[in-house]
Write a protein that holds these residues in place. Structure first.
Motif, PDB file in Angstrom:
ATOM      1  N   TRP A  59       1.834 -13.176  -1.097  1.00 42.55           N
ATOM      2  CA  TRP A  59       1.763 -12.387   0.137  1.00 42.55           C
ATOM      3  C   TRP A  59       0.650 -11.351   0.048  1.00 42.55           C
ATOM      4  O   TRP A  59      -0.037 -11.073   1.025  1.00 42.55           O
ATOM      5  CB  TRP A  59       3.097 -11.715   0.440  1.00 42.55           C
ATOM      6  CG  TRP A  59       3.512 -10.723  -0.602  1.00 42.55           C
ATOM      7  CD1 TRP A  59       4.231 -10.961  -1.728  1.00 42.55           C
ATOM      8  CD2 TRP A  59       3.201  -9.329  -0.629  1.00 42.55           C
ATOM      9  NE1 TRP A  59       4.380  -9.812  -2.459  1.00 42.55           N
ATOM     10  CE2 TRP A  59       3.756  -8.779  -1.809  1.00 42.55           C
ATOM     11  CE3 TRP A  59       2.496  -8.481   0.207  1.00 42.55           C
ATOM     12  CZ2 TRP A  59       3.634  -7.442  -2.151  1.00 42.55           C
ATOM     13  CZ3 TRP A  59       2.387  -7.138  -0.136  1.00 42.55           C
ATOM     14  CH2 TRP A  59       2.947  -6.646  -1.305  1.00 42.55           C
ATOM     15  N   LEU A  60       0.432 -10.787  -1.144  1.00 38.22           N
ATOM     16  CA  LEU A  60      -0.643  -9.818  -1.320  1.00 38.22           C
ATOM     17  C   LEU A  60      -2.000 -10.497  -1.190  1.00 38.22           C
ATOM     18  O   LEU A  60      -2.918  -9.956  -0.563  1.00 38.22           O
ATOM     19  CB  LEU A  60      -0.517  -9.133  -2.691  1.00 38.22           C
ATOM     20  CG  LEU A  60      -1.544  -8.059  -3.022  1.00 38.22           C
ATOM     21  CD1 LEU A  60      -1.420  -6.902  -2.042  1.00 38.22           C
ATOM     22  CD2 LEU A  60      -1.357  -7.576  -4.433  1.00 38.22           C
ATOM     23  N   LYS A  61      -2.105 -11.694  -1.739  1.00 41.15           N
ATOM     24  CA  LYS A  61      -3.352 -12.440  -1.652  1.00 41.15           C
ATOM     25  C   LYS A  61      -3.668 -12.776  -0.201  1.00 41.15           C
ATOM     26  O   LYS A  61      -4.822 -12.677   0.228  1.00 41.15           O
ATOM     27  CB  LYS A  61      -3.243 -13.716  -2.484  1.00 41.15           C
ATOM     28  CG  LYS A  61      -4.556 -14.403  -2.734  1.00 41.15           C
ATOM     29  CD  LYS A  61      -4.356 -15.654  -3.562  1.00 41.15           C
ATOM     30  CE  LYS A  61      -4.697 -15.377  -4.992  1.00 41.15           C
ATOM     31  NZ  LYS A  61      -4.688 -16.596  -5.813  1.00 41.15           N
ATOM     32  N   THR A  62      -2.646 -13.164   0.577  1.00 44.92           N
ATOM     33  CA  THR A  62      -2.890 -13.475   1.987  1.00 44.92           C
ATOM     34  C   THR A  62      -3.280 -12.228   2.771  1.00 44.92           C
ATOM     35  O   THR A  62      -4.126 -12.299   3.662  1.00 44.92           O
ATOM     36  CB  THR A  62      -1.657 -14.129   2.634  1.00 44.92           C
ATOM     37  OG1 THR A  62      -0.524 -13.266   2.489  1.00 44.92           O
ATOM     38  CG2 THR A  62      -1.358 -15.476   2.011  1.00 44.92           C
ATOM     39  N   ARG A 103       4.082 -15.164  -7.215  1.00 43.99           N
ATOM     40  CA  ARG A 103       4.738 -13.864  -7.030  1.00 43.99           C
ATOM     41  C   ARG A 103       3.965 -12.964  -6.085  1.00 43.99           C
ATOM     42  O   ARG A 103       4.543 -12.199  -5.340  1.00 43.99           O
ATOM     43  CB  ARG A 103       4.882 -13.166  -8.386  1.00 43.99           C
ATOM     44  CG  ARG A 103       5.916 -13.788  -9.273  1.00 43.99           C
ATOM     45  CD  ARG A 103       6.019 -12.982 -10.516  1.00 43.99           C
ATOM     46  NE  ARG A 103       4.771 -13.074 -11.250  1.00 43.99           N
ATOM     47  CZ  ARG A 103       4.648 -13.564 -12.463  1.00 43.99           C
ATOM     48  NH1 ARG A 103       5.691 -14.016 -13.089  1.00 43.99           N
ATOM     49  NH2 ARG A 103       3.473 -13.607 -13.049  1.00 43.99           N
ATOM     50  N   PHE A 104       2.643 -13.029  -6.133  1.00 44.15           N
ATOM     51  CA  PHE A 104       1.830 -12.129  -5.324  1.00 44.15           C
ATOM     52  C   PHE A 104       1.076 -12.883  -4.239  1.00 44.15           C
ATOM     53  O   PHE A 104      -0.005 -12.472  -3.826  1.00 44.15           O
ATOM     54  CB  PHE A 104       0.863 -11.357  -6.221  1.00 44.15           C
ATOM     55  CG  PHE A 104       1.567 -10.515  -7.243  1.00 44.15           C
ATOM     56  CD1 PHE A 104       2.191  -9.354  -6.867  1.00 44.15           C
ATOM     57  CD2 PHE A 104       1.611 -10.906  -8.575  1.00 44.15           C
ATOM     58  CE1 PHE A 104       2.847  -8.585  -7.806  1.00 44.15           C
ATOM     59  CE2 PHE A 104       2.261 -10.142  -9.509  1.00 44.15           C
ATOM     60  CZ  PHE A 104       2.887  -8.977  -9.128  1.00 44.15           C
TER      61      PHE A 104
END
Length: 119
Positions: A68-71, A65-66
């Motif tokens: 994109w935030l991790k990248t 779910r997250f």
């Protein structure tokens, strides 16, 4: 739950639910000012049994779910590291050039002093 979970993990979840119900009964008895600690002890024992059954279960895979935030965080961290490395490289180059310039000027000064002194 997935249908591929073994029965023992499902039984563990059942004990969790029954233990939670016993704890709710304890809280209700406490609110009614007729506290019955048997419910609390039963809840602790049943939840403990449920934990014993479910402790060997592997955690589910990440849902992503997250991602994109991790990248974004990783790219910001890499950008910051490259900026720091570039700054250190520039600082090292400036230090090298300034030390070389200092050596050249001091060598020139020593050479001129040797030329000026009569021997």
């Amino acid at each position: 739950m997935d249908s591929e979970d073994p029965l023992i993990f499902r039984v563990g979840m059942f004990f969790y639910v029954i233990g939670g119900g016993a704890f709710v009964l304890f809280v209700a008895s406490d609110l009614a000012e007729q506290t019955d600690f048997d419910y609390l002890f039963v809840a602790i024992v049943i939840i403990g049994i449920g934990w014993a059954f479910r402790r060997g279960m592997t955690p589910p895979p990440s849902a992503g779910r997250f991602a994109w935030l991790k990248t974004k965080i990783e790219s910001a961290r890499k950008k910051k590291e490259t900026k720091i490395e570039a700054k250190e490289k520039i600082t090292c180059q400036n230090l090298f050039h300034s030390s070389r310039q200092f050596l050249n000027t001091s060598t020139m000064a020593m050479w001129s002093m040797q030329q000026a002194s009569p021997t």
